[in-house]
Scaffold this motif. Structure first.
Motif, PDB file in Angstrom:
ATOM      1  N   UNK A   1      -2.862 -12.495 -14.857  1.00 31.06           N
ATOM      2  CA  UNK A   1      -2.542 -13.899 -14.480  1.00 31.06           C
ATOM      3  C   UNK A   1      -1.148 -14.195 -15.081  1.00 31.06           C
ATOM      4  N   UNK A   2      -0.525 -15.084 -14.619  1.00 31.90           N
ATOM      5  CA  UNK A   2       0.746 -15.597 -15.210  1.00 31.90           C
ATOM      6  C   UNK A   2       1.816 -15.751 -14.411  1.00 31.90           C
ATOM      7  N   UNK A   3       3.077 -15.333 -14.678  1.00 28.84           N
ATOM      8  CA  UNK A   3       4.417 -15.225 -13.707  1.00 28.84           C
ATOM      9  C   UNK A   3       4.881 -13.838 -13.827  1.00 28.84           C
ATOM     10  N   UNK A   4       4.246 -12.868 -14.447  1.00 25.42           N
ATOM     11  CA  UNK A   4       4.577 -11.486 -14.534  1.00 25.42           C
ATOM     12  C   UNK A   4       4.951 -11.097 -13.096  1.00 25.42           C
ATOM     13  N   UNK A   5       5.580  -9.951 -13.087  1.00 33.43           N
ATOM     14  CA  UNK A   5       5.870  -9.071 -11.492  1.00 33.43           C
ATOM     15  C   UNK A   5       4.750  -8.334 -11.841  1.00 33.43           C
ATOM     16  N   UNK A   6       4.381  -7.667 -10.476  1.00 30.93           N
ATOM     17  CA  UNK A   6       3.295  -6.542 -10.151  1.00 30.93           C
ATOM     18  C   UNK A   6       3.759  -5.304 -11.118  1.00 30.93           C
ATOM     19  N   UNK A   7       2.835  -4.712 -11.735  1.00 22.96           N
ATOM     20  CA  UNK A   7       3.097  -3.475 -12.342  1.00 22.96           C
ATOM     21  C   UNK A   7       3.408  -2.262 -11.495  1.00 22.96           C
ATOM     22  N   UNK A   8       3.976  -1.393 -11.957  1.00 21.60           N
ATOM     23  CA  UNK A   8       4.249  -0.319 -11.166  1.00 21.60           C
ATOM     24  C   UNK A   8       4.592   1.026 -12.138  1.00 21.60           C
ATOM     25  N   UNK A   9       4.925   2.202 -11.452  1.00 18.53           N
ATOM     26  CA  UNK A   9       5.190   3.447 -12.794  1.00 18.53           C
ATOM     27  C   UNK A   9       6.431   3.059 -13.209  1.00 18.53           C
ATOM     28  N   UNK A  10       7.241   2.128 -12.678  1.00 16.71           N
ATOM     29  CA  UNK A  10       8.966   1.982 -13.454  1.00 16.71           C
ATOM     30  C   UNK A  10       8.813   0.808 -14.156  1.00 16.71           C
ATOM     31  N   UNK A  11       7.601   0.016 -14.275  1.00 14.18           N
ATOM     32  CA  UNK A  11       7.770  -1.161 -15.033  1.00 14.18           C
ATOM     33  C   UNK A  11       6.921  -1.068 -16.137  1.00 14.18           C
ATOM     34  N   UNK A  12       7.120  -2.182 -17.265  1.00 11.04           N
ATOM     35  CA  UNK A  12       6.342  -2.192 -18.452  1.00 11.04           C
ATOM     36  C   UNK A  12       4.776  -2.526 -18.137  1.00 11.04           C
ATOM     37  N   UNK A  13       3.809  -1.814 -18.749  1.00 12.29           N
ATOM     38  CA  UNK A  13       2.579  -2.370 -18.775  1.00 12.29           C
ATOM     39  C   UNK A  13       2.144  -3.473 -19.613  1.00 12.29           C
TER      40      UNK A  13
ATOM     41  N   UNK B   1       0.691  -1.136  -0.087  1.00 12.91           N
ATOM     42  CA  UNK B   1      -0.146   0.070  -0.055  1.00 12.91           C
ATOM     43  C   UNK B   1       0.991   1.343   0.023  1.00 12.91           C
ATOM     44  N   UNK B   2       0.695   2.015  -0.883  1.00 17.38           N
ATOM     45  CA  UNK B   2       1.578   3.058  -1.046  1.00 17.38           C
ATOM     46  C   UNK B   2       0.879   4.309  -1.388  1.00 17.38           C
ATOM     47  N   UNK B   3       1.584   5.554  -1.583  1.00 24.02           N
ATOM     48  CA  UNK B   3       1.031   6.746  -1.719  1.00 24.02           C
ATOM     49  C   UNK B   3       0.521   7.115  -3.044  1.00 24.02           C
ATOM     50  N   UNK B   4       0.047   8.151  -3.301  1.00 20.93           N
ATOM     51  CA  UNK B   4      -0.571   8.653  -4.598  1.00 20.93           C
ATOM     52  C   UNK B   4       0.723   9.007  -5.494  1.00 20.93           C
ATOM     53  N   UNK B   5       0.689   8.814  -6.791  1.00 22.45           N
ATOM     54  CA  UNK B   5       1.857   9.044  -7.753  1.00 22.45           C
ATOM     55  C   UNK B   5       2.198  10.685  -7.672  1.00 22.45           C
ATOM     56  N   UNK B   6       3.403  10.680  -7.844  1.00 20.66           N
ATOM     57  CA  UNK B   6       3.899  12.268  -7.942  1.00 20.66           C
ATOM     58  C   UNK B   6       3.557  12.608  -9.482  1.00 20.66           C
ATOM     59  N   UNK B   7       3.725  13.736  -9.683  1.00 21.84           N
ATOM     60  CA  UNK B   7       3.713  14.420 -11.203  1.00 21.84           C
ATOM     61  C   UNK B   7       4.466  13.554 -12.105  1.00 21.84           C
ATOM     62  N   UNK B   8       5.777  13.460 -11.621  1.00 17.78           N
ATOM     63  CA  UNK B   8       6.933  12.976 -12.487  1.00 17.78           C
ATOM     64  C   UNK B   8       6.557  11.423 -12.799  1.00 17.78           C
ATOM     65  N   UNK B   9       5.964  10.775 -11.734  1.00 15.53           N
ATOM     66  CA  UNK B   9       5.671   9.172 -11.938  1.00 15.53           C
ATOM     67  C   UNK B   9       4.373   9.183 -12.774  1.00 15.53           C
ATOM     68  N   UNK B  10       3.266  10.084 -12.870  1.00 16.05           N
ATOM     69  CA  UNK B  10       2.225   9.993 -13.835  1.00 16.05           C
ATOM     70  C   UNK B  10       2.839  10.430 -14.977  1.00 16.05           C
TER      71      UNK B  10
END
Length: 235
Positions: free
Chosen positions: A166-178, A52-61
């Motif tokens: 579903x699969x073996x993918x890692x969770x998505x984050x602002x710094x990973x591929x969608x 559980x994390x904070x809201x994305x910053x402008x840069x992360x958006x």
């Protein structure tokens, strides 16, 4: 108006003393750092990892927008990303792993937004499933806002039937591929959730997760919230 993803019943609050005895240790480990809370729980061959994390910053958006655009273009969809929800909790996610098979089910904000974008690209505001959002008064306000921002026709209520990946993918984050294939849910032929079991006060809630993935006040015309709730109980 609330737009929700597929969810289980939320745990009852501990503020009620009659229910407090039902709650046991919620996780095998909890870490809190810079506003980020991580937990992990294992039960009968399944592992439940959540952050559980904070809201994305402008840069992360901006980073997330660029990756959503690139992913949309690679799938033959419009690469112009419509206005995103005001508050995106892009660091939050839940991953359920079946340890014997390695199969994972993941839920996160980027996946939910990507799902909304896909349906919005095909149906625009015509795909809105919220009845009141189709009223002329609401539609007029939305059209005026879209015109001011130069946005194309899109589902401005941010509704989605997101069912995770579903699969073996890692969770998505602002710094990973969608990436990751949308989870394919089969038709359930049973009786559904055992509501009688869920209502029993003598069965403990072993672990629970409550995460907001994104939310928006729809230009002061309402409220749209995509929220994930999950709980583990002995069967």
């Amino acid at each position: 108006q609330t737009s929700r993803i597929r969810e289980h019943l939320a745990p009852r609050t501990l503020a009620n003393p009659r229910l407090a005895h039902r709650m046991v240790a919620a996780s095998n480990g909890v870490e809190v750092s810079n506003g980020v809370k991580a937990s992990s729980f294992e039960y009968k061959g399944w592992r439940f990892d959540s952050v559980s994390g904070p809201i994305l910053s402008t840069c992360e958006r901006g980073t997330l927008t660029d990756k959503l655009s690139a992913t949309a273009a690679s799938k033959g969809l419009p690469s112009i990303v419509p206005p995103l929800p005001e508050a995106i909790f892009g660091h939050s996610y839940l991953t359920m792993t079946h340890e014997a098979s390695g199969r994972t089910f993941s839920f996160d904000a980027a996946g939910a937004i990507a799902c909304w974008m896909r349906e919005s690209a095909h149906k625009g505001s015509g795909g809105v499933r919220v009845t009141t959002a189709s009223l002329p008064s609401w539609k007029k306000v939305a059209d005026e806002q879209d015109l001011a921002m130069g946005a194309s026709d899109y589902d401005w209520t941010f509704s989605t039937d997101y069912s995770g990946t579903t699969g073996a993918e890692s969770p998505l984050s602002p710094t990973t591929e969608v990436e990751g294939a949308p989870a394919q849910w089969g038709v359930h032929t049973g009786s559904g959730l055992d509501m009688a079991l869920l209502r029993r006060r003598d069965i403990p809630i072993l672990h629970f997760v409550d995460l907001t993935l994104y939310e928006d006040d729809l230009g002061d015309n309402g409220e749209s919230v995509v929220r994930l709730r999950m709980r583990v109980m002995p069967s």
